[in-house]
Design a protein around this motif. Structure first.
Motif, PDB file in Angstrom:
ATOM      1  N   GLU A 162      -5.923   5.406   8.071  1.00  0.00           N
ATOM      2  CA  GLU A 162      -5.279   6.414   8.484  1.00  0.00           C
ATOM      3  C   GLU A 162      -4.714   6.347  10.191  1.00  0.00           C
ATOM      4  N   ASN A 163      -5.277   6.661  10.767  1.00  0.00           N
ATOM      5  CA  ASN A 163      -5.137   6.936  12.205  1.00  0.00           C
ATOM      6  C   ASN A 163      -4.546   6.027  12.842  1.00  0.00           C
ATOM      7  N   LEU A 164      -4.396   5.089  12.624  1.00  0.00           N
ATOM      8  CA  LEU A 164      -3.378   3.472  12.843  1.00  0.00           C
ATOM      9  C   LEU A 164      -1.902   3.743  12.134  1.00  0.00           C
ATOM     10  N   LEU A 165      -2.212   4.400  10.634  1.00  0.00           N
ATOM     11  CA  LEU A 165      -0.940   4.034  10.482  1.00  0.00           C
ATOM     12  C   LEU A 165      -0.151   4.946   9.701  1.00  0.00           C
ATOM     13  N   GLY A 166      -0.730   6.502   9.956  1.00  0.00           N
ATOM     14  CA  GLY A 166      -0.973   7.398   9.102  1.00  0.00           C
ATOM     15  C   GLY A 166       0.419   7.720   7.791  1.00  0.00           C
ATOM     16  N   ASP A 167       1.450   8.235   8.324  1.00  0.00           N
ATOM     17  CA  ASP A 167       2.344   8.552   6.985  1.00  0.00           C
ATOM     18  C   ASP A 167       2.564   7.305   6.379  1.00  0.00           C
TER      19      ASP A 167
END
Length: 283
Positions: free
Chosen positions: A70-75
């Protein structure tokens, strides 16, 4: 003592699941690259080509891997579900937004794990050719994902697991049986997700780092067979003590009436890339 602590910390840091994700996945603009164990690109693709990016996973270290993704790819992540052992969720304040985290029983599987694993299989089945499925697996995933064939009650799998643990079966032997009783393990998750693109980031906890044994290989071809299951049970004298549903299903497999797990060379794996994100050797 301080030197010993420093060595231990370095070993743990080398195989930390969240760090392993970020070492092996690089995002440059809209292009995602998967880096293999040698440091070479194993796969790359433009993320705009995908309708959905989903994260599916399980294992004692799967929650920090989900957070790292999630930190890498977010939304860009549409949705996801990972299963962890009780007490291994992320701390309050670090919870993931798009990826749900559920807890289950380990080393003996329970109803919570069975329900969550069934949900992951359903999500995989719902995937299409223009979906990208990121799979994260660490040690403990086999017990946490008892998505059994419908003929097999969970209580029978619990009994079999206890019998195998008590008789001294190796993790390779235990996982051979798990793979053949599951809709999740032994490449079955790839069978469910086909024809989506599947990238597997796998943290090994087994000697030899065999992809088909770690987490019982949900995204890897299975080299074992129903014949191997029969030999293992005979070797430990368990055949006559098996729960009836397990015995009947394994006999059906031996007779060709239940499906084998997908094997090396199966076209199912044409859109799959698995990499070892962390191993005992690195530690």
């Amino acid at each position: 003592a301080s030197e010993l602590r420093r060595l231990t910390d370095a070993a743990l840091s080398a195989v930390a699941p969240d760090g392993a994700v970020l070492r092996h996945l690089h995002l440059d603009g809209g292009k995602l690259t998967l880096i293999d164990e040698s440091g070479a690109p194993a796969w790359s693709g433009g993320l705009d080509a995908y309708r959905r990016i989903r994260v599916l996973g399980a294992g004692k270290g799967a929650a920090p891997m989900a957070a790292a993704l999630e930190n890498l790819l977010g939304d860009r992540i549409s949705d996801g579900l990972v299963i962890v052992k009780y007490g291994h969720d992320l701390p309050e304040g670090q919870r993931t937004r798009h990826i749900r985290i559920k807890e289950g029983g380990h080393p003996v599987p329970d109803e919570a794990g069975a329900a969550a694993a069934g949900e992951i299989v359903d999500m995989a089945r719902d995937s299409r050719e223009d979906d990208l499925v990121l799979c994260t697996f660490t040690g403990g995933a086999s017990a946490l994902t008892p998505a059994l064939h419908p003929e097999i009650p969970l209580a029978d799998m619990q009994r079999l697991t206890c019998m195998l643990l008590e008789c001294g079966a190796t993790i390779h032997e235990i996982n051979t049986l798990r793979k053949h009783l599951s809709r999740f393990s032994g490449g079955s998750l790839v069978r469910a997700a086909f024809p989506a693109t599947v990238l597997g980031l796998i943290v090994s906890d087994v000697v030899g780092d065999d992809l088909d044994v770690i987490a019982s290989g949900p995204t890897a071809p299975d080299v074992s067979s129903f014949d191997d299951c029969h030999e293992i049970l005979e070797r430990f004298g368990l055949e006559s003590r098996l729960p009836s549903a397990v015995r009947d299903y394994l006999r059906a497999g031996l007779a060709g009436r239940a499906p084998e797990t997908p094997k090396p060379g199966d076209p199912l794996f044409g859109r799959v890339r698995n990499i070892l994100a962390a191993t005992n050797r690195q530690a």
